[in-house]
Design a protein around this motif. Sequence first.
Motif, PDB file in Angstrom:
ATOM      1  N   ALA A  21      -9.537   8.001  -4.217  1.00  0.00           N
ATOM      2  CA  ALA A  21      -8.999   6.935  -5.071  1.00  0.00           C
ATOM      3  C   ALA A  21      -7.692   6.369  -4.528  1.00  0.00           C
ATOM      4  O   ALA A  21      -7.242   5.320  -4.980  1.00  0.00           O
ATOM      5  CB  ALA A  21      -8.790   7.453  -6.484  1.00  0.00           C
ATOM      6  N   SER A  22      -7.094   7.079  -3.574  1.00  0.00           N
ATOM      7  CA  SER A  22      -5.831   6.611  -3.006  1.00  0.00           C
ATOM      8  C   SER A  22      -5.684   7.155  -1.588  1.00  0.00           C
ATOM      9  O   SER A  22      -6.364   8.108  -1.198  1.00  0.00           O
ATOM     10  CB  SER A  22      -4.646   7.069  -3.863  1.00  0.00           C
ATOM     11  N   LEU A  23      -4.797   6.518  -0.848  1.00  0.00           N
ATOM     12  CA  LEU A  23      -4.446   6.973   0.499  1.00  0.00           C
ATOM     13  C   LEU A  23      -2.942   7.190   0.534  1.00  0.00           C
ATOM     14  O   LEU A  23      -2.184   6.333   0.084  1.00  0.00           O
ATOM     15  CB  LEU A  23      -4.819   5.923   1.552  1.00  0.00           C
ATOM     16  N   THR A  24      -2.515   8.322   1.044  1.00  0.00           N
ATOM     17  CA  THR A  24      -1.093   8.595   1.190  1.00  0.00           C
ATOM     18  C   THR A  24      -0.755   8.546   2.670  1.00  0.00           C
ATOM     19  O   THR A  24      -1.316   9.303   3.465  1.00  0.00           O
ATOM     20  CB  THR A  24      -0.713   9.958   0.583  1.00  0.00           C
ATOM     21  N   LEU A  25       0.134   7.625   3.017  1.00  0.00           N
ATOM     22  CA  LEU A  25       0.507   7.402   4.410  1.00  0.00           C
ATOM     23  C   LEU A  25       1.793   8.144   4.732  1.00  0.00           C
ATOM     24  O   LEU A  25       2.809   7.970   4.059  1.00  0.00           O
ATOM     25  CB  LEU A  25       0.717   5.902   4.666  1.00  0.00           C
ATOM     26  N   LYS A  26       1.738   8.969   5.756  1.00  0.00           N
ATOM     27  CA  LYS A  26       2.932   9.675   6.220  1.00  0.00           C
ATOM     28  C   LYS A  26       3.680   8.805   7.224  1.00  0.00           C
ATOM     29  O   LYS A  26       3.172   7.766   7.658  1.00  0.00           O
ATOM     30  CB  LYS A  26       2.523  10.990   6.884  1.00  0.00           C
ATOM     31  N   SER A  46      -6.030  -0.843  14.636  1.00  0.00           N
ATOM     32  CA  SER A  46      -5.236  -0.802  13.404  1.00  0.00           C
ATOM     33  C   SER A  46      -5.866   0.143  12.389  1.00  0.00           C
ATOM     34  O   SER A  46      -5.166   0.899  11.715  1.00  0.00           O
ATOM     35  CB  SER A  46      -5.115  -2.203  12.808  1.00  0.00           C
ATOM     36  N   ALA A  47      -7.186   0.103  12.284  1.00  0.00           N
ATOM     37  CA  ALA A  47      -7.888   0.997  11.361  1.00  0.00           C
ATOM     38  C   ALA A  47      -7.709   2.453  11.773  1.00  0.00           C
ATOM     39  O   ALA A  47      -7.515   3.332  10.921  1.00  0.00           O
ATOM     40  CB  ALA A  47      -9.372   0.632  11.299  1.00  0.00           C
ATOM     41  N   ILE A  61     -11.972   4.600   6.506  1.00  0.00           N
ATOM     42  CA  ILE A  61     -11.166   3.375   6.560  1.00  0.00           C
ATOM     43  C   ILE A  61     -12.051   2.167   6.822  1.00  0.00           C
ATOM     44  O   ILE A  61     -11.841   1.097   6.248  1.00  0.00           O
ATOM     45  CB  ILE A  61     -10.065   3.490   7.641  1.00  0.00           C
ATOM     46  N   LEU A  62     -13.059   2.319   7.665  1.00  0.00           N
ATOM     47  CA  LEU A  62     -13.950   1.198   7.984  1.00  0.00           C
ATOM     48  C   LEU A  62     -14.743   0.731   6.774  1.00  0.00           C
ATOM     49  O   LEU A  62     -15.265  -0.391   6.774  1.00  0.00           O
ATOM     50  CB  LEU A  62     -14.887   1.581   9.134  1.00  0.00           C
ATOM     51  N   ASN A  63     -14.828   1.546   5.734  1.00  0.00           N
ATOM     52  CA  ASN A  63     -15.546   1.170   4.519  1.00  0.00           C
ATOM     53  C   ASN A  63     -14.635   0.694   3.390  1.00  0.00           C
ATOM     54  O   ASN A  63     -15.110   0.421   2.287  1.00  0.00           O
ATOM     55  CB  ASN A  63     -16.411   2.343   4.033  1.00  0.00           C
ATOM     56  N   TYR A  69      -7.427  -2.568   2.551  1.00  0.00           N
ATOM     57  CA  TYR A  69      -7.015  -2.433   3.949  1.00  0.00           C
ATOM     58  C   TYR A  69      -5.759  -3.265   4.199  1.00  0.00           C
ATOM     59  O   TYR A  69      -4.800  -2.794   4.817  1.00  0.00           O
ATOM     60  CB  TYR A  69      -8.165  -2.886   4.861  1.00  0.00           C
ATOM     61  N   SER A  70      -5.740  -4.485   3.695  1.00  0.00           N
ATOM     62  CA  SER A  70      -4.586  -5.363   3.885  1.00  0.00           C
ATOM     63  C   SER A  70      -3.331  -4.779   3.245  1.00  0.00           C
ATOM     64  O   SER A  70      -2.252  -4.820   3.833  1.00  0.00           O
ATOM     65  CB  SER A  70      -4.866  -6.751   3.319  1.00  0.00           C
ATOM     66  N   LEU A  71      -3.462  -4.242   2.031  1.00  0.00           N
ATOM     67  CA  LEU A  71      -2.316  -3.614   1.374  1.00  0.00           C
ATOM     68  C   LEU A  71      -1.785  -2.440   2.180  1.00  0.00           C
ATOM     69  O   LEU A  71      -0.572  -2.271   2.319  1.00  0.00           O
ATOM     70  CB  LEU A  71      -2.699  -3.130  -0.032  1.00  0.00           C
ATOM     71  N   ALA A  72      -2.688  -1.635   2.699  1.00  0.00           N
ATOM     72  CA  ALA A  72      -2.270  -0.477   3.492  1.00  0.00           C
ATOM     73  C   ALA A  72      -1.571  -0.917   4.775  1.00  0.00           C
ATOM     74  O   ALA A  72      -0.548  -0.336   5.163  1.00  0.00           O
ATOM     75  CB  ALA A  72      -3.483   0.408   3.805  1.00  0.00           C
ATOM     76  N   MET A  73      -2.091  -1.948   5.427  1.00  0.00           N
ATOM     77  CA  MET A  73      -1.465  -2.421   6.661  1.00  0.00           C
ATOM     78  C   MET A  73      -0.086  -3.031   6.367  1.00  0.00           C
ATOM     79  O   MET A  73       0.845  -2.863   7.157  1.00  0.00           O
ATOM     80  CB  MET A  73      -2.370  -3.423   7.376  1.00  0.00           C
TER      81      MET A  73
END
Length: 92
Positions: A21-26, A46-47, A61-63, A69-73
């Motif tokens: 449900a979420s991704l946490t980026l270090k 980028s992915a 990520i590809l799905n 994806y844009s928000l994460a980038m």
Amino acid sequence: MTSPVTIELSKPIEHNGKTIASLTLKEMTVADLCAADLVEGPTKKSAALLASMAGVPLPLILNLPIADYSLAMEAIDRMGEPAAPDGQTRSD
């Protein structure tokens, strides 16, 4: 922006029997950049960078929907900005 940063997905993604449900980026490391170098094409690089920073497999990520994806980038871009003296990023 400080790390880690959590991105709430617009809808959960199913991957290998798990619901994400979420991704946490270090914080980005050289290892993350090297992970991106292992694939070809600018979007896939980028992915791969995002996958490495989030600690998830590239196929997940590809799905992602493009909006997530844009928000994460965008979050990755902001993470690289130097902090202003008041602790905010320069674009805040």
